[in-house]
Design an enzyme around this catalytic site. Structure first.
Site, PDB file in Angstrom:
ATOM      1  N   ARG A  14       1.074  -1.195  -0.265  1.00  0.00           N
ATOM      2  CA  ARG A  14       0.322  -0.342  -0.206  1.00  0.00           C
ATOM      3  C   ARG A  14       0.761   1.202  -0.198  1.00  0.00           C
ATOM      4  NH1 ARG A  14      -5.937  -0.416   3.186  1.00  0.00           N
ATOM      5  NH2 ARG A  14      -4.325  -2.426   2.997  1.00  0.00           N
ATOM      6  N   THR A  15       1.167   1.707   0.912  1.00  0.00           N
ATOM      7  CA  THR A  15       2.825   2.344   1.170  1.00  0.00           C
ATOM      8  C   THR A  15       3.919   2.596  -0.414  1.00  0.00           C
ATOM      9  OG1 THR A  15       2.372   2.105   3.075  1.00  0.00           O
ATOM     10  CG2 THR A  15       4.165   3.823   2.966  1.00  0.00           C
TER      11      THR A  15
ATOM     12  N   LYS B 296      23.426  -8.949  -0.494  1.00  0.00           N
ATOM     13  CA  LYS B 296      24.505  -8.991  -0.664  1.00  0.00           C
ATOM     14  C   LYS B 296      25.533  -8.739   0.584  1.00  0.00           C
ATOM     15  CE  LYS B 296      24.164  -9.164  -5.679  1.00  0.00           C
ATOM     16  NZ  LYS B 296      24.012  -8.418  -6.328  1.00  0.00           N
TER      17      LYS B 296
ATOM     18  N   ARG C 256      11.497   3.284   3.704  1.00  0.00           N
ATOM     19  CA  ARG C 256      11.455   2.153   4.498  1.00  0.00           C
ATOM     20  C   ARG C 256      12.356   1.185   5.147  1.00  0.00           C
ATOM     21  NH1 ARG C 256       5.675  -0.943   4.715  1.00  0.00           N
ATOM     22  NH2 ARG C 256       5.457   1.438   5.539  1.00  0.00           N
TER      23      ARG C 256
ATOM     24  N   HIS D 210       6.135   6.919  10.895  1.00  0.00           N
ATOM     25  CA  HIS D 210       5.306   6.905   9.686  1.00  0.00           C
ATOM     26  C   HIS D 210       4.536   8.164   9.549  1.00  0.00           C
ATOM     27  CE1 HIS D 210       3.868   5.044   6.372  1.00  0.00           C
ATOM     28  NE2 HIS D 210       3.433   3.459   6.040  1.00  0.00           N
TER      29      HIS D 210
END
Lengths: 438, 326
Positions: free
Chosen positions: B59-60, B87, B109, B137
């Protein structure tokens, strides 16, 4: 240590502080044949002696740090026995205890012997090895205390980790009693602290970081106090950080338990607010706590409920601390700032007298761990420090002799530092260690 | 760089009430853009934006991507899986490499609290926090605020209760800051195992019982209960959680007046919220999603240097960020 005989050294006219003998007076100190030859007013100058005017300076027994992490063997890029011993000398320390959480773990006589040999080569502060409580510090099987003590270990500890099993801690205390050494415990209930990265409180809540409650330490402090009573063994509590721990220790000592304790300069001077902005140089275990804890720790140190100051010097590579707070390792370095921070915060701050600070950083720790030093009594090895207690200086990690830079005190202005450090009559540090670029 | 907001949007805690209002007001004209047949304005034409997602998000990420595309920015999505991050590349190296590619903005995020701030301090590009650990957030809270304002006409004096797992919730923290700064009364409700230490010191009321919270509140923001909380021992079972804390129709019907129901998604129907409530007449859950795009357009526009008063003009296709400075 060459056998050649150095000329006698006369330190003239300093303020001589020897807390063990209640001495605090202007006097001369004569060092000859690697020993303290005499302490007194107006001492004559023996033939060929070097005379050093130390008027206005303080002459004290060398500082002793019972809690240092050197990273040799295993992580020599972060610290070696030699670099740690030199950094300690700059900090005014003449002796330190090296914790056994190296790679491999210092859990046998050969490993203990290795640390001692490296120390003799290094020629800074003397390094006294601490052996592991359990094989591999795995918390299962007792390590061979007897052989390790025979090889030169002065204590045992699984520091870095707690001794989780109460049964193992009990047997360790009983077994260590046989050899007259303390068991130093990192008090932490891992079922409560798992995943935590800082003190559990308002700052952690705001930053969204998982907290470590004070109870995680206090539960283990309470257990260790009870086991010390049960066994008659000597438990030494590492880096005490909470006011609750202080009260538990106070009560155990009133009951006569052989419980001693240390506190770090950072726990005496910083709170969890230092973690603001996710500063990984404020991430250590146990974590920085609250103002009320700092106050209680200072009082406990003044009253002697906490016996001594230890740095918990824990070097980490730059890359490791240059990370998100969750991902950075615990620990800060402290050998080169310990005296400055303690003197500024405690003596200048009116918490302790200077002789009391010397007692907490030299006399007491030497006695607790049965180390030479901590006294200026004539005849003992000449381990001493000349302090300038009025020098104001700014902490610049770039000039540290430690191989690591992870200090929470970068840029702090401190008052007081070691001017010269003498180990067994040999000057191992003098003046400014690393003059800055012109 | 907008002097109003600074370089980065890391959270709502450092913002003033005026900063927050500025973002919400700037979002208003952008709402209409998404209602057009051609959903695009040239406000960020020529800007390059990386959506750097170290944690899974649908969603975000999509909401940010739409916001960016509707402002005509060039965007690249980087998911942690399959990237050099797996990696063993460190966050700081990832940041420096992005910087070297002359990126204008990074939307990040990350699972670690503080990761967005860490990045923002180390690169010159604007950084927008799309969720860091349990910290903040901010765009989610901004869209929640916009939705509440749409519904109630104001934030000030509104009683809003966050229900559920506040301990692990970055949405809860950002909402608490935003609501308090705009003058709302804020409460939290849930089992004490899921309440962070010192939460009341932030100026928040704690309800142990959902019935009390419903009686008190004008609006409930129902937080997602991460299903792994049961395995890690914070609650004994999802069944009991629903019975004790579930936002059900029966409970809401006992309230004197209807409550506005919000949820940041994705929902666990029948765990923290009753489907009849989520899909009911007082649910604004889909309005939140719609507003998310407008709020993110506003944040991108302002951080890129857009002048708030030109947002209307930008909407009409006349202005670019920074006005004449481009």
């Amino acid at each position: 240590m060459s056998g050649e005989r150095t000329p006698p050294l006369l330190l003239r006219g300093g303020r001589v502080i020897d807390p063990g003998r209640g001495l605090d007076a202007v006097a001369d100190v004569l060092i000859d044949d690697r020993r303290i030859a005499a302490v007194g007013v107006g001492l004559g100058t023996p033939d060929g002696a070097t005379v050093q005017d130390v008027s206005g300076r303080v002459v004290a027994p060398g500082l002793v740090d019972v809690h240092v992490h050197l990273r040799e063997p295993g992580n020599e890029d972060e610290e070696t026995v030699a670099s740690g011993a030199r950094a300690a000398a700059v900090g005014g320390f003449t002796a330190l205890c090296a914790m056994p959480n190296t790679d491999p773990v210092t859990d046998n006589q050969a490993a203990v012997g290795f640390i001692l040999r490296q120390s003799l080569r290094a020629g800074g502060a003397q390094v006294h090895p601490v052996g592991a409580v359990s094989v591999g510090q795995r918390g299962e099987q007792l390590a061979e205390f007897g052989e390790m003590v025979g090889a030169g270990a002065v204590a045992v500890s699984d520091d870095g980790r707690p001794v989780v099993s109460s049964h193992l801690m009990r047997t360790a205390l009983e077994y260590a009693r046989t050899f007259g050494i303390p068991v130093a415990d990192h008090c932490d209930d891992p079922t409560l602290s798992a995943g935590g990265v800082m003190h559990e409180g308002l700052v952690a809540t705001r930053l969204g970081l998982k907290g470590i409650p004070a109870a995680a330490e206090e539960i283990m402090v309470a257990r260790d106090c009870l086991l010390a009573e049960l066994t008659g063994g000597h438990v030494h509590l590492c880096h005490v950080s909470t006011r609750g721990s202080v009260e538990l220790i106070r009560r155990a000592r009133e009951r006569g338990a052989r419980v001693t304790a240390e506190v770090t300069p950072h726990h005496l001077s910083l709170t969890h607010q230092a973690c603001e902005a996710y500063d990984t140089h404020a991430k250590m275990n146990p974590p920085l706590r609250e103002e009320a804890d700092v106050d209680a720790l200072r009082r406990a140190l003044a009253e002697g409920v906490i016996d001594c100051i230890a740095s918990d010097h824990a070097p980490h590579a730059y890359d490791e601390k240059e990370a998100a707070f969750d991902d950075a390792p615990f620990g800060v370095i402290g050998l080169e700032t310990a005296f400055g921070v303690a003197h500024t915060e405690l003596v200048c701050g009116g918490v302790l007298s200077l002789p009391a600070l010397i007692a907490r950083m030299s006399t007491a720790p030497a006695r607790l761990f049965g180390l030479p030093g901590g006294t200026l009594a004539p005849g003992v090895a000449a381990d001493l420090v000349v302090l300038n207690v009025t020098a104001r200086w700014t902490v610049d990690a770039g000039r540290f002799l430690s191989k690591s830079r992870n200090t929470p005190f970068q840029g702090r202005v401190l008052t007081g530092r070691a001017l010269a450090t003498i180990v067994s009559g040999r000057v191992v540090h003098e003046g400014d260690p690393a003059p800055g670029p012109a | 760089m907008s002097p109003a907001l600074g370089k980065d949007l890391i959270g709502l805690e450092p913002l003033s009430a005026d900063d927050i209002r500025l973002i919400l007001d700037t979002a208003e004209p952008f709402k209409e853009v998404s209602e057009r047949p051609i959903k695009k304005v040239p406000a960020l034409r020529g800007k390059t934006i990386v959506n750097l997602f170290f944690e899974a998000s649908t969603r975000t990420r999509i909401s940010f991507e739409f916001a960016e595309k509707r402002l005509s920015a060039d965007t690249v999505n980087v998911a942690a899986t399959g990237s050099s991050v797996q990696k063993g590349e460190t966050l700081v190296d990832t940041a420096r490499n992005l910087e070297a590619m002359r990126i204008d903005m990074v939307v990040i995020r990350h699972g670690s609290s503080g990761a967005a701030e860490f990045l923002g301090k180390r690169i010159r590009s604007n950084v927008i926090n799309a969720g860091d650990g349990r910290h903040e957030h901010p765009t989610q809270a901004l869209l929640d605020l916009l939705t509440l304002r749409d519904r109630h006409g104001r934030i000030e004096g509104l009683k809003v209760c966050l229900v559920g797992d506040v301990l692990h919730s970055r949405v809860a923290r950002s909402n608490i800051w935003g609501l308090l700064k705009l003058g709302a009364e804020v409460a939290v409700c849930g089992p004490h195992t899921l309440m962070p230490r010192g939460i009341t010191e932030l100026g928040v009321t704690v309800f142990s019982r959902i019935e009390e919270a419903i009686t008190w509140a004008d609006a409930l923001n129902v937080l997602r209960l991460q299903l792994e909380r049961m395995e890690t021992g914070f609650i004994p079972s999802l069944r009991e959680y629903y019975r004790v804390f579930g936002v059900t129709l029966e409970r809401l019907e006992r309230a004197a007046r209807p409550l506005t129901i919000m949820h940041p998604g994705p929902m666990n129907r029948g765990v923290e919220i009753d489907s009849r409530v989520a899909d009911g007449p007082h649910s604004v859950i889909l309005d939140q999603v719609t507003n998310g795009v407008a709020v993110r357009m506003a944040v991108l526009y302002l951080l890129a240097g857009g002048k708030p008063e030109l947002a209307d003009a930008a909407k009409r296709g006349a202005g670019a960020p920074g006005g004449t400075t481009e």
